[in-house]
Design a protein around this motif. Sequence first.
Motif, mmCIF file in Angstrom:
data_model
loop_
_atom_site.group_PDB
_atom_site.id
_atom_site.type_symbol
_atom_site.label_atom_id
_atom_site.label_comp_id
_atom_site.label_asym_id
_atom_site.label_seq_id
_atom_site.Cartn_x
_atom_site.Cartn_y
_atom_site.Cartn_z
ATOM 1 N N GLU A 48 114.854 29.792 -49.845
ATOM 2 C CA GLU A 48 114.058 28.818 -49.237
ATOM 3 C C GLU A 48 112.581 29.410 -48.462
ATOM 4 O OE1 GLU A 48 116.861 26.969 -46.747
ATOM 5 O OE2 GLU A 48 117.803 25.882 -48.258
ATOM 6 N N GLY A 50 110.297 30.405 -45.740
ATOM 7 C CA GLY A 50 110.531 31.296 -44.359
ATOM 8 C C GLY A 50 111.756 32.341 -44.388
ATOM 9 N N MET A 51 112.065 32.542 -45.727
ATOM 10 C CA MET A 51 113.284 33.333 -45.968
ATOM 11 C C MET A 51 112.946 34.916 -46.002
ATOM 12 S SD MET A 51 116.297 31.878 -45.129
ATOM 13 C CE MET A 51 116.468 30.365 -44.678
ATOM 14 N N THR A 54 108.065 36.324 -49.696
ATOM 15 C CA THR A 54 106.783 37.014 -49.623
ATOM 16 C C THR A 54 106.650 38.571 -49.189
ATOM 17 O OG1 THR A 54 105.820 34.854 -49.953
ATOM 18 C CG2 THR A 54 104.257 36.711 -49.347
ATOM 19 N N LYS A 58 105.512 42.112 -50.386
ATOM 20 C CA LYS A 58 104.346 42.768 -49.737
ATOM 21 C C LYS A 58 104.870 43.970 -49.565
ATOM 22 C CE LYS A 58 101.067 39.281 -48.689
ATOM 23 N NZ LYS A 58 100.578 38.291 -47.652
ATOM 24 N N GLY A 62 103.377 47.846 -50.706
ATOM 25 C CA GLY A 62 103.113 48.475 -49.501
ATOM 26 C C GLY A 62 102.034 48.026 -48.879
ATOM 27 N N LEU A 63 101.908 46.658 -48.930
ATOM 28 C CA LEU A 63 100.892 45.850 -48.173
ATOM 29 C C LEU A 63 101.660 45.687 -46.735
ATOM 30 C CD1 LEU A 63 99.853 43.219 -50.773
ATOM 31 C CD2 LEU A 63 98.542 45.295 -49.906
ATOM 32 N N LEU A 64 102.727 45.720 -46.411
ATOM 33 C CA LEU A 64 103.369 45.633 -45.204
ATOM 34 C C LEU A 64 104.567 46.924 -44.953
ATOM 35 C CD1 LEU A 64 104.255 42.116 -44.857
ATOM 36 C CD2 LEU A 64 102.602 43.310 -43.615
ATOM 37 N N PHE A 95 100.128 42.454 -58.708
ATOM 38 C CA PHE A 95 100.372 41.588 -57.450
ATOM 39 C C PHE A 95 99.854 40.192 -58.007
ATOM 40 C CE2 PHE A 95 102.320 41.743 -53.221
ATOM 41 C CZ PHE A 95 102.541 40.327 -53.148
ATOM 42 N N PHE A 97 99.380 36.684 -56.323
ATOM 43 C CA PHE A 97 99.588 36.211 -55.197
ATOM 44 C C PHE A 97 99.684 34.555 -55.337
ATOM 45 C CE2 PHE A 97 97.408 40.025 -53.898
ATOM 46 C CZ PHE A 97 98.067 40.146 -52.638
ATOM 47 N N ALA A 101 94.634 34.069 -55.011
ATOM 48 C CA ALA A 101 93.916 34.968 -54.065
ATOM 49 C C ALA A 101 92.650 35.605 -54.894
ATOM 50 C CB ALA A 101 94.841 36.114 -53.308
ATOM 51 N N LEU A 102 91.807 34.671 -55.801
ATOM 52 C CA LEU A 102 90.885 35.112 -56.487
ATOM 53 C C LEU A 102 89.897 35.344 -55.715
ATOM 54 C CD1 LEU A 102 91.079 32.847 -59.639
ATOM 55 C CD2 LEU A 102 92.158 35.268 -59.544
ATOM 56 N N ARG A 162 94.022 39.049 -64.019
ATOM 57 C CA ARG A 162 93.588 40.167 -63.162
ATOM 58 C C ARG A 162 94.766 41.304 -62.629
ATOM 59 N NH1 ARG A 162 91.502 38.725 -57.326
ATOM 60 N NH2 ARG A 162 93.763 38.253 -56.841
ATOM 61 N N ASP A 174 104.194 36.416 -56.769
ATOM 62 C CA ASP A 174 104.781 35.553 -55.598
ATOM 63 C C ASP A 174 104.491 33.935 -55.874
ATOM 64 O OD1 ASP A 174 105.359 34.514 -52.968
ATOM 65 O OD2 ASP A 174 103.565 35.342 -52.095
ATOM 66 N N THR B 142 93.051 33.161 -47.300
ATOM 67 C CA THR B 142 93.216 33.043 -48.539
ATOM 68 C C THR B 142 93.798 34.313 -49.247
ATOM 69 O OG1 THR B 142 90.633 33.362 -49.122
ATOM 70 C CG2 THR B 142 91.691 31.055 -48.852
ATOM 71 N N GLN B 144 92.720 37.046 -49.954
ATOM 72 C CA GLN B 144 91.723 37.899 -50.776
ATOM 73 C C GLN B 144 91.537 39.291 -50.128
ATOM 74 O OE1 GLN B 144 87.821 35.746 -51.795
ATOM 75 N NE2 GLN B 144 88.760 34.089 -51.038
ATOM 76 N N ARG B 149 93.608 44.831 -51.272
ATOM 77 C CA ARG B 149 94.369 46.029 -50.664
ATOM 78 C C ARG B 149 95.307 46.440 -51.952
ATOM 79 N NH1 ARG B 149 97.650 44.984 -46.003
ATOM 80 N NH2 ARG B 149 98.046 47.407 -46.187
#
Lengths: 276, 280
Positions: A48, A50-51, A54, A58, A62-64, A95, A97, A101-102, A162, A174, B142, B144, B149
């Motif tokens: 659901e 908020g679990m 994402t 991430k 390696g984004l987080l 990835f 999004f 996230a263009l 992309r 995602d 958004t 981006q 990254r």
Amino acid sequence: MTLPGIMADDRAPAIQFNNVHIGFEEGEILRGLSFSVMPRDTLILLGETGMGKTLSLKIAAGLLRPTAGHATVLGNNLESMEEKELLGFRREIGFVFQEGALFDSMSVADNVAYRLREEHLDEEQIESRVQEALRFVELEHTLDLLPSELSGGMRRRVSIARAVISRPSIVLYDSPTAGLDPVTSQTIITLILRFRDIYGVTSLLATQRLQDGFALANFRFDSATRRVLHDGAGGPEKQNPSITRFVVLRDGVVYFEGEPQELAETRDPYLQRFLI
Amino acid sequence: MGEMPLQMTGQKPPQEEAPSVAGVVTSGAKELVAGLQEYSYLAFQSLTNLLSGPYYVQDILDQMDGIGVGSLPIVLVCGFFIGAVMVLQTGAQFTRFGQTALTGDVVALALVRELGPTMTGILVAGRCASGIASELGSMLVTEQVDAMRAMGTDPSRKLVTPRVLGSILVVPLLTALMDFIGLIGGCVASVFTLRLDIVQFWTRAINALEFGDIMQGMTKPVIFGFILATIGCYKGLTVRGGTQGVGRATTQAVVLASVLIIVANTFLTKLALFLANKIF
């Protein structure tokens, strides 16, 4: 960039989470998440809102950084890598999004070409690969348009183009069908399926829609006939070597992990909510 | 799902605690220190990025165009009228002593040393710090920036450094133009209201200026350019709270950059006067 894990042993997991924790001021979101995805396989992260779906993706990109635990992707231990090393590592990963996230000030062609320009490929090569990627998502006529001129579904397709243009060995999706109508969702899932089966990529897909996962598990793209065919859902007639598994997240941990069939036959009231 | 009680989702309901004064002050101080640390790191990194590649030359040129050429009209119009109004205000006083010829000296010194750099800094901050904060803030909300990254690009190199470098390079040029157009404005006002001779005005204005004044007037805008771009980037890249947060960050960027420029100007003036005595 060396990818020791995948090159040394094709049977080593492409993605492995081991007791991963992450939290923010509001509290801990992932509380010991563990799962693994083998090369060329598909893992559906179901849960659901908020679990932490994402967040998991991430972390895999390696984004987080996890606050505790280990995340290993393509043999790279992500929490011990510097940001500079992570930038190189991320070039091996695609990835997609949730909202695409263009880059909204760039044309579709420039968005798709972004990664290749960063790698300083020559313009002729870039142009042909951009056209190839956009042809793959059936949007070759949108080259000069801005993202704001596209529909929601088209933006997702450009985002897929992309992400896959550099032929990554892992693609993280995602919620690629969130907020889309059923027909467009089906188009997106077909694209994911085609990319998986043509190029043999490892896929990690976060979604709230169970039918996305079942579609990836039960169908395959046949390159010879260029058609999407039913694949026997793990039965003896299954031809696709790629295995699709499900992980259901609840309260930051794995609530269920297993084959599509197990999930379809479950009597667990929480899991049954996804089946309705 | 949205209507389901939290207990059914397995989440604990949030417990409300009465905030204490000490708690609020402590968390505020912590936030301030953390913010200062984040800003210092961003500002430092924006410069250290120049020591190694990749360099985004096209982005630097685009920023120079956006900040420099884009700000030119407001800087020129304001410069002209600032020079003119200075003559109107000071001329009235000099007339009482029969020293109207000194107007050229005053306008030149005030513009080159103080008003040119500070007014240019504030005007460009109003136009560009807000623009930078809203652009980067929108990119952040958004996803981006995350997308960048995820594709192996360092946002600090791609987004922050070109803006900082572009600003550092063009704000001194804009200041020089403001000084010049301000002197033209002062000259026009002197000729029409004080009946001063054009040649006399320019001769006095040029003779009044020393090398130290020009150095002071050209060093300050470098710092102001750095301040306005780094504040804009910092506020943009730390946006919280969606589009409303972007609006808030935009306002904060302009206010903070303008205030910092005025505060920094005081210290830079003191430093410049000290160095002028020592060196020149």
